[in-house]
Design a protein around this motif. Structure first.
Motif: not given
Length: 325
Positions: A1-5, A165-171, A265-266
């Motif tokens: 999270m810190q890296s994204i910010f 969307m999570t499943e699509i990203l990981l597919s 986590p989400k």
């Protein structure tokens, strides 16, 4: 999270990042689901599609959005209006218009409907006519400004399995395709395969190439249409996040909606807009976090000095004016 910010803070400090001095207006929609925008040849609009199957047109602050067109045959307003269009049964009865673009030479509005395929609406609105469909899962479209050919994306088989969307990203799905419809011959052809969830498309001002956003691959692919490289493809630009719609501006460069996404986590999105030159150079980055927070955005559309931002998760169209550092 810190890296994204940290990355977002870096974006804010870039010299061409227009996030400081601007005004923002939220134009309320009848319901959720604005995926993309279109403006007609008289600069009226924006027109946009909704979750409940309607295509609506903005008539100014005193009137707001009014019904313009529908994609589902014999659509029932009593049943469909206001419905959330993520249920397959509702979509089949009400339609789900996503990509939109006017052919300024004919006045027709072309529509990519997730259930009904590629469609067209006359300049006066009403019920759309189906042009191509079958097993395609259309998401975005763009019209060649030179010859009128319509390019549209089929996001691939993953969307027949899940819309998570999570499943699509990981597919890792690469079953997406770019298709072309020729209005003169009325032929639909496949022009590019092996795309990683292609959810945006734009044609260059001179009709020499077409750009395709690949959601999973975080990049934009270029397919050459003319010249010595015709019928070959390359990577136009690699992006810092997952792209969605890409739109050409009047000057010939492109705006693309880019979302930097954190899965755990989400799923959370950090929404950006990036302006890219016709040579694939990122010219500007705009951070929409202050207005959209962690909401995914689907299109950034520049029109007469204003920037219109779409998100299928909001009930408004965001309009930015005076974006200056």
């Amino acid at each position: 999270m810190q890296s994204i910010f940290a990355f977002l803070n870096l974006l804010i400090c870039l010299p061409n990042n227009n996030v400081v001095s601007h005004s923002f207006t939220a134009i309320r929609l009848p319901t959720l689901g604005s995926e993309a925008f279109a403006f007609d040849s008289d600069n009226n609009g924006p027109y946009t599609g909704l979750n409940d199957g309607r295509i609506v047109k903005y008539e100014g602050p005193n009137i707001g959005f009014v019904d313009f067109a529908t994609t589902a045959p014999n659509r029932s307003k009593d049943f469909c209006d206001g419905k959330k269009g993520d249920n397959p049964e509702i979509v089949s009865m009400c339609g789900r218009p996503l990509g939109l673009e006017f052919n300024y030479k004919t006045g027709e509005l072309y529509v990519a409907d997730a259930f009904y395929g590629l469609m067209v609406v006359g300049s006066g609105g009403g019920e759309a006519v189906k042009l191509a469909g079958g097993k395609d899962a259309p998401d975005a479209l763009a019209i060649d400004p030179i010859n009128g050919d319509v390019y549209f994306t089929d996001v691939g088989s993953i969307f027949f399995k899940t819309t998570n969307m999570t499943e699509i990203l990981l597919s890792g799905d690469t079953s997406g395709r770019l298709l072309k419809y020729n209005p003169k011959t009325k032929r639909r052809t496949v022009v590019l395969t092996g795309l990683a969830v292609p959810n945006g498309v734009a044609v260059s001002r001179d009709g020499s190439f077409v750009l395709i956003s690949e959601y999973i691959a975080c990049r934009i692919t270029r397919l050459w249409l003319k010249g010595r490289k015709a019928n070959t493809s390359d990577i136009f630009v690699q992006l810092p996040g997952n792209p969605d719609n890409i739109k050409r501006t009047k000057t010939g460069d492109f705006w693309v909606a880019v979302n930097i996404q954190k899965l755990y986590p989400k799923l959370i999105s950090f929404p950006l807009g990036q302006r890219i030159s016709a040579n694939g150079e990122i010219m500007e980055t705009v951070n929409f976090y202050s207005e959209y927070n962690a909401t995914y955005v689907t299109e950034v559309h520049e029109h007469y000095g204003s920037m219109y931002v779409a998100s299928v998760y909001t009930d408004f169209v965001g309009v930015y004016k005076g974006l200056k550092c």
